[in-house]
Design a protein around this motif. Structure first.
Motif, PDB file in Angstrom:
ATOM      1  N   MET A 266       0.588  -1.202  -0.015  1.00 27.72           N
ATOM      2  CA  MET A 266       0.029   0.015   0.051  1.00 27.72           C
ATOM      3  C   MET A 266       0.845   1.054  -0.030  1.00 27.72           C
ATOM      4  SD  MET A 266      -2.965  -0.676   2.703  1.00 27.72           S
ATOM      5  CE  MET A 266      -1.927  -0.459   3.893  1.00 27.72           C
ATOM      6  N   GLU A 267       0.410   2.145  -0.649  1.00 26.43           N
ATOM      7  CA  GLU A 267       0.776   3.352  -0.785  1.00 26.43           C
ATOM      8  C   GLU A 267       0.307   4.714   0.130  1.00 26.43           C
ATOM      9  OE1 GLU A 267       3.737   4.422  -2.643  1.00 26.43           O
ATOM     10  OE2 GLU A 267       3.852   2.455  -3.534  1.00 26.43           O
ATOM     11  N   ILE A 268       0.880   4.967   1.346  1.00 31.20           N
ATOM     12  CA  ILE A 268       0.273   5.837   2.163  1.00 31.20           C
ATOM     13  C   ILE A 268       0.763   7.191   2.262  1.00 31.20           C
ATOM     14  CG2 ILE A 268       0.087   5.931   4.764  1.00 31.20           C
ATOM     15  CD1 ILE A 268      -1.138   3.530   3.619  1.00 31.20           C
ATOM     16  N   GLY A 269      -0.031   8.275   2.557  1.00 29.98           N
ATOM     17  CA  GLY A 269       0.564   9.459   2.555  1.00 29.98           C
ATOM     18  C   GLY A 269       0.242  10.242   3.853  1.00 29.98           C
ATOM     19  N   ILE A 270       1.105  11.033   4.463  1.00 30.71           N
ATOM     20  CA  ILE A 270       0.694  11.625   6.052  1.00 30.71           C
ATOM     21  C   ILE A 270       1.005  13.095   5.398  1.00 30.71           C
ATOM     22  CG2 ILE A 270       1.577  11.980   8.106  1.00 30.71           C
ATOM     23  CD1 ILE A 270       2.670   9.143   8.241  1.00 30.71           C
ATOM     24  N   VAL A 271      -0.259  13.950   5.749  1.00 35.19           N
ATOM     25  CA  VAL A 271      -0.051  15.217   5.669  1.00 35.19           C
ATOM     26  C   VAL A 271       0.136  15.912   7.149  1.00 35.19           C
ATOM     27  CG1 VAL A 271      -1.207  17.379   4.907  1.00 35.19           C
ATOM     28  CG2 VAL A 271      -1.564  15.380   3.525  1.00 35.19           C
ATOM     29  N   GLY A 272       0.981  16.613   7.302  1.00 29.92           N
ATOM     30  CA  GLY A 272       1.366  17.271   8.593  1.00 29.92           C
ATOM     31  C   GLY A 272       2.289  16.321   9.435  1.00 29.92           C
ATOM     32  N   ALA A 273       3.259  15.778   8.616  1.00 27.48           N
ATOM     33  CA  ALA A 273       4.055  14.880   9.216  1.00 27.48           C
ATOM     34  C   ALA A 273       4.883  15.127  10.313  1.00 27.48           C
ATOM     35  CB  ALA A 273       4.967  14.081   8.032  1.00 27.48           C
ATOM     36  N   THR A 274       5.152  16.397  10.348  1.00 25.07           N
ATOM     37  CA  THR A 274       6.206  17.081  11.276  1.00 25.07           C
ATOM     38  C   THR A 274       5.433  17.508  12.751  1.00 25.07           C
ATOM     39  OG1 THR A 274       5.852  19.281  10.539  1.00 25.07           O
ATOM     40  CG2 THR A 274       7.574  18.184   9.618  1.00 25.07           C
TER      41      THR A 274
ATOM     42  N   LYS B 184      -2.196  14.465  -7.454  1.00 27.40           N
ATOM     43  CA  LYS B 184      -1.297  13.253  -7.331  1.00 27.40           C
ATOM     44  C   LYS B 184      -1.488  12.327  -6.053  1.00 27.40           C
ATOM     45  CE  LYS B 184       2.513  15.272  -9.787  1.00 27.40           C
ATOM     46  NZ  LYS B 184       4.114  15.700  -9.808  1.00 27.40           N
ATOM     47  N   MET B 185      -1.874  13.160  -4.931  1.00 30.50           N
ATOM     48  CA  MET B 185      -2.030  12.337  -3.607  1.00 30.50           C
ATOM     49  C   MET B 185      -3.352  11.463  -3.802  1.00 30.50           C
ATOM     50  SD  MET B 185      -1.136  15.679  -1.317  1.00 30.50           S
ATOM     51  CE  MET B 185      -1.867  14.953   0.316  1.00 30.50           C
ATOM     52  N   LYS B 186      -4.230  11.899  -4.526  1.00 30.97           N
ATOM     53  CA  LYS B 186      -5.547  11.089  -4.723  1.00 30.97           C
ATOM     54  C   LYS B 186      -5.268   9.577  -4.990  1.00 30.97           C
ATOM     55  CE  LYS B 186      -9.117  12.986  -6.572  1.00 30.97           C
ATOM     56  NZ  LYS B 186     -10.119  13.990  -7.387  1.00 30.97           N
ATOM     57  N   GLN B 187      -4.016   9.422  -5.708  1.00 31.57           N
ATOM     58  CA  GLN B 187      -3.883   8.030  -6.215  1.00 31.57           C
ATOM     59  C   GLN B 187      -2.939   6.993  -5.257  1.00 31.57           C
ATOM     60  OE1 GLN B 187      -4.863   7.388  -9.310  1.00 31.57           O
ATOM     61  NE2 GLN B 187      -5.571   9.769  -9.198  1.00 31.57           N
ATOM     62  N   LEU B 188      -3.044   7.730  -3.944  1.00 33.67           N
ATOM     63  CA  LEU B 188      -2.412   6.856  -3.047  1.00 33.67           C
ATOM     64  C   LEU B 188      -3.568   5.873  -2.447  1.00 33.67           C
ATOM     65  CD1 LEU B 188      -0.556   9.452  -0.870  1.00 33.67           C
ATOM     66  CD2 LEU B 188       0.495   7.774  -2.723  1.00 33.67           C
ATOM     67  N   ASP B 189      -3.496   5.009  -1.686  1.00 34.12           N
ATOM     68  CA  ASP B 189      -4.348   4.059  -0.842  1.00 34.12           C
ATOM     69  C   ASP B 189      -4.857   4.784   0.118  1.00 34.12           C
ATOM     70  OD1 ASP B 189      -4.239   1.421  -2.539  1.00 34.12           O
ATOM     71  OD2 ASP B 189      -1.967   1.906  -2.113  1.00 34.12           O
ATOM     72  N   ILE B 190      -4.221   5.200   1.009  1.00 27.45           N
ATOM     73  CA  ILE B 190      -4.655   5.991   2.476  1.00 27.45           C
ATOM     74  C   ILE B 190      -3.965   7.319   2.506  1.00 27.45           C
ATOM     75  CG2 ILE B 190      -5.008   5.703   4.943  1.00 27.45           C
ATOM     76  CD1 ILE B 190      -6.706   3.829   3.704  1.00 27.45           C
ATOM     77  N   ILE B 191      -4.778   8.269   2.912  1.00 29.93           N
ATOM     78  CA  ILE B 191      -3.921   9.581   3.210  1.00 29.93           C
ATOM     79  C   ILE B 191      -4.317   9.848   4.566  1.00 29.93           C
ATOM     80  CG2 ILE B 191      -3.700  11.911   2.610  1.00 29.93           C
ATOM     81  CD1 ILE B 191      -4.536  11.340  -0.186  1.00 29.93           C
TER      82      ILE B 191
ATOM     83  N   GLN C  84     -10.663  18.027  -1.890  1.00 27.80           N
ATOM     84  CA  GLN C  84      -9.659  17.916  -3.041  1.00 27.80           C
ATOM     85  C   GLN C  84      -9.301  16.628  -3.020  1.00 27.80           C
ATOM     86  OE1 GLN C  84      -6.958  21.148  -3.230  1.00 27.80           O
ATOM     87  NE2 GLN C  84      -7.910  21.938  -1.535  1.00 27.80           N
ATOM     88  N   LEU C  85      -9.310  15.659  -2.144  1.00 29.94           N
ATOM     89  CA  LEU C  85      -8.678  14.319  -2.067  1.00 29.94           C
ATOM     90  C   LEU C  85      -9.487  13.323  -2.243  1.00 29.94           C
ATOM     91  CD1 LEU C  85      -6.233  14.943   1.086  1.00 29.94           C
ATOM     92  CD2 LEU C  85      -5.512  14.876  -1.334  1.00 29.94           C
TER      93      LEU C  85
ATOM     94  N   VAL D 119      -9.342   8.666   3.093  1.00 28.94           N
ATOM     95  CA  VAL D 119      -9.018   9.836   3.834  1.00 28.94           C
ATOM     96  C   VAL D 119      -9.463   9.629   5.458  1.00 28.94           C
ATOM     97  CG1 VAL D 119      -8.958  12.511   4.309  1.00 28.94           C
ATOM     98  CG2 VAL D 119      -9.120  11.384   2.062  1.00 28.94           C
ATOM     99  N   ILE D 120      -8.402   9.614   6.182  1.00 22.85           N
ATOM    100  CA  ILE D 120      -8.511   9.702   7.631  1.00 22.85           C
ATOM    101  C   ILE D 120      -8.031  10.817   8.251  1.00 22.85           C
ATOM    102  CG2 ILE D 120      -8.018   8.289   9.743  1.00 22.85           C
ATOM    103  CD1 ILE D 120      -7.519   5.928   8.121  1.00 22.85           C
ATOM    104  N   ASP D 121      -8.989  11.884   8.960  1.00 18.69           N
ATOM    105  CA  ASP D 121      -8.570  13.097   9.318  1.00 18.69           C
ATOM    106  C   ASP D 121      -8.560  13.006  10.622  1.00 18.69           C
ATOM    107  OD1 ASP D 121      -8.459  15.867   9.554  1.00 18.69           O
ATOM    108  OD2 ASP D 121     -10.470  16.173   9.698  1.00 18.69           O
ATOM    109  N   LEU D 122      -7.258  13.491  11.520  1.00 14.58           N
ATOM    110  CA  LEU D 122      -7.239  13.598  12.580  1.00 14.58           C
ATOM    111  C   LEU D 122      -7.583  14.675  13.345  1.00 14.58           C
ATOM    112  CD1 LEU D 122      -5.277  11.243  11.625  1.00 14.58           C
ATOM    113  CD2 LEU D 122      -4.023  11.677  13.706  1.00 14.58           C
ATOM    114  N   SER D 123      -7.979  15.516  12.511  1.00 16.26           N
ATOM    115  CA  SER D 123      -8.300  17.186  13.273  1.00 16.26           C
ATOM    116  C   SER D 123      -9.840  16.940  13.468  1.00 16.26           C
ATOM    117  CB  SER D 123      -8.072  18.072  12.158  1.00 16.26           C
ATOM    118  OG  SER D 123      -9.006  18.214  11.158  1.00 16.26           O
ATOM    119  N   GLY D 124     -10.350  18.132  14.034  1.00 18.74           N
ATOM    120  CA  GLY D 124     -11.482  17.883  14.536  1.00 18.74           C
ATOM    121  C   GLY D 124     -12.524  18.507  13.343  1.00 18.74           C
TER     122      GLY D 124
END
Length: 343
Positions: A1-9, A62-69, A84-85, A92-97
């Motif tokens: 699987m191809e995974i993306g993390i936005v806000g990785a820092t 481009k990110m929309k082609q990943l499996d999980i973001i 947009q995703l 998409v799994i959103d950790l914000s509120g």
């Protein structure tokens, strides 16, 4: 699987990286940052300096082609990014509120900013796995629960859903380590202000209040507004929610304890303590567990529920990975079968 993390820092992002880096179903991890694109992850977090990851700018198409973001972003970011995703391959799994509250006016009132589009909010499934697993399986967007709501809702769920709890009497006294405030230092989390100090904050104003009440009303529509107090304690990780509620009907402690054991019997990350035994935050440190202890005061007739989690794990990153596992149809414990860290 191809995974993306936005806000990785951020703290949630780096915990996601740690968990996904050892996940047997993950092939590649792509790290994104709007503020630090072009920098190398190991230059920010030296504990991962045996690997090389360059932080990438956001390219939703481009990110929309990943499996999980995973969106480990502050409130106000995913509300614009999620639309947009979606509509492509990625879940998409959103950790914000941003996607948790179904009423946009309530979101604006408590978060003091514009809400996400109603269509994105409607698409999002509330990702409390122990109570919403069947809906999570079919979801394309997950609103990962907040850290305080996770501890509180897991503690209250059995007695609220069964109507044992008097809907007028819920009082929640919750305490968290400083990592819950995020990575950026401020006057509240500064060492000199936090060490050897105990502080109550956001009195009657915490943005997790409507999230807690929203789910409680799903279980029992007669639930009234709750009293929810939050405190900052001088430790890095952990949440303890001590919950007080009066029973709506006569019931024994043994029957209530049996109810908790029955409700959570098939859920591997909930551990119900024996009667007379109560958990501490250290018991779940670095893990996806939620430990719960209960007692009934014969003198006052009041039920006390103690629920503890690691706020960065079950309260954020590991719960998000648990949701990913459920979406993918694999064992929900995959990559999360971690013994808590001690001492």
């Amino acid at each position: 699987m191809e995974i993306g993390i936005v806000g990785a820092t951020g703290y949630g992002g780096v915990e996601l990286f740690r968990l996904l880096n050892g996940h047997s179903n993950v092939e590649n991890i792509h790290l994104y940052s709007s503020s630090q694109a072009g920098e190398f992850f190991e230059g920010i977090y030296t504990h991962v300096n045996n690997q090389s990851y360059e932080l990438q700018p956001l390219h939703p198409d481009k990110m929309k082609q990943l499996d999980i973001i995973f969106l480990a972003t502050p409130p106000g970011v995913s509300s614009g990014l999620t639309p947009q995703l979606t509509g492509g391959k990625a879940k998409v799994i959103d950790l914000s509120g941003d996607l948790r509250l179904k009423d946009t006016e309530v979101y604006t009132e408590w978060y003091k900013q514009e809400a996400a589009p109603q269509s994105a909010i409607n698409e999002a499934v509330y990702g409390l796995p122990e109570w919403n697993k069947e809906h999570i399986k079919q979801a394309s967007v997950i609103a990962n629960p907040g850290c305080y709501p996770t501890a509180v809702l897991l503690g209250l769920g059995p007695v609220v859903e069964s109507e044992i709890a008097d809907p007028d009497t819920i009082i929640i006294d919750a305490k968290s380590g400083v990592s819950g405030a995020g990575k950026n230092a401020n006057a509240v989390t500064h060492f000199a202000h936090t060490q050897e100090n105990l502080r109550i904050y956001k009195v009657n104003q915490h943005k997790h209040i409507p999230e807690i009440e929203q789910q409680l009303k799903i279980w029992n529509e007669t639930i009234k507004p709750v009293t929810f107090s939050t405190h900052l304690v001088p430790m890095t990780r952990g949440i303890m929610a001590t919950i007080y509620v009066e029973p709506a009907k006569e019931v024994s402690l043994e029957n209530i304890h049996a109810l908790y054991e029955e409700v959570y019997e098939s859920h591997p990350f909930i551990r119900i303590r024996k009667l007379g035994d109560f958990p501490s935050t250290r018991d779940v440190y670095g893990s996806n567990y939620c430990d719960i202890g209960i007692t009934l005061d014969d003198r006052t007739g009041r039920l006390t529920i103690v629920s503890v989690i690691d706020n960065l794990m079950k309260g954020a990153a590991s719960q998000a990975v648990q949701n990913m596992n459920i979406i993918l149809g694999i064992d929900e414990t995959t990559g999360l079968d971690l013994v808590p860290v001690f001492p």
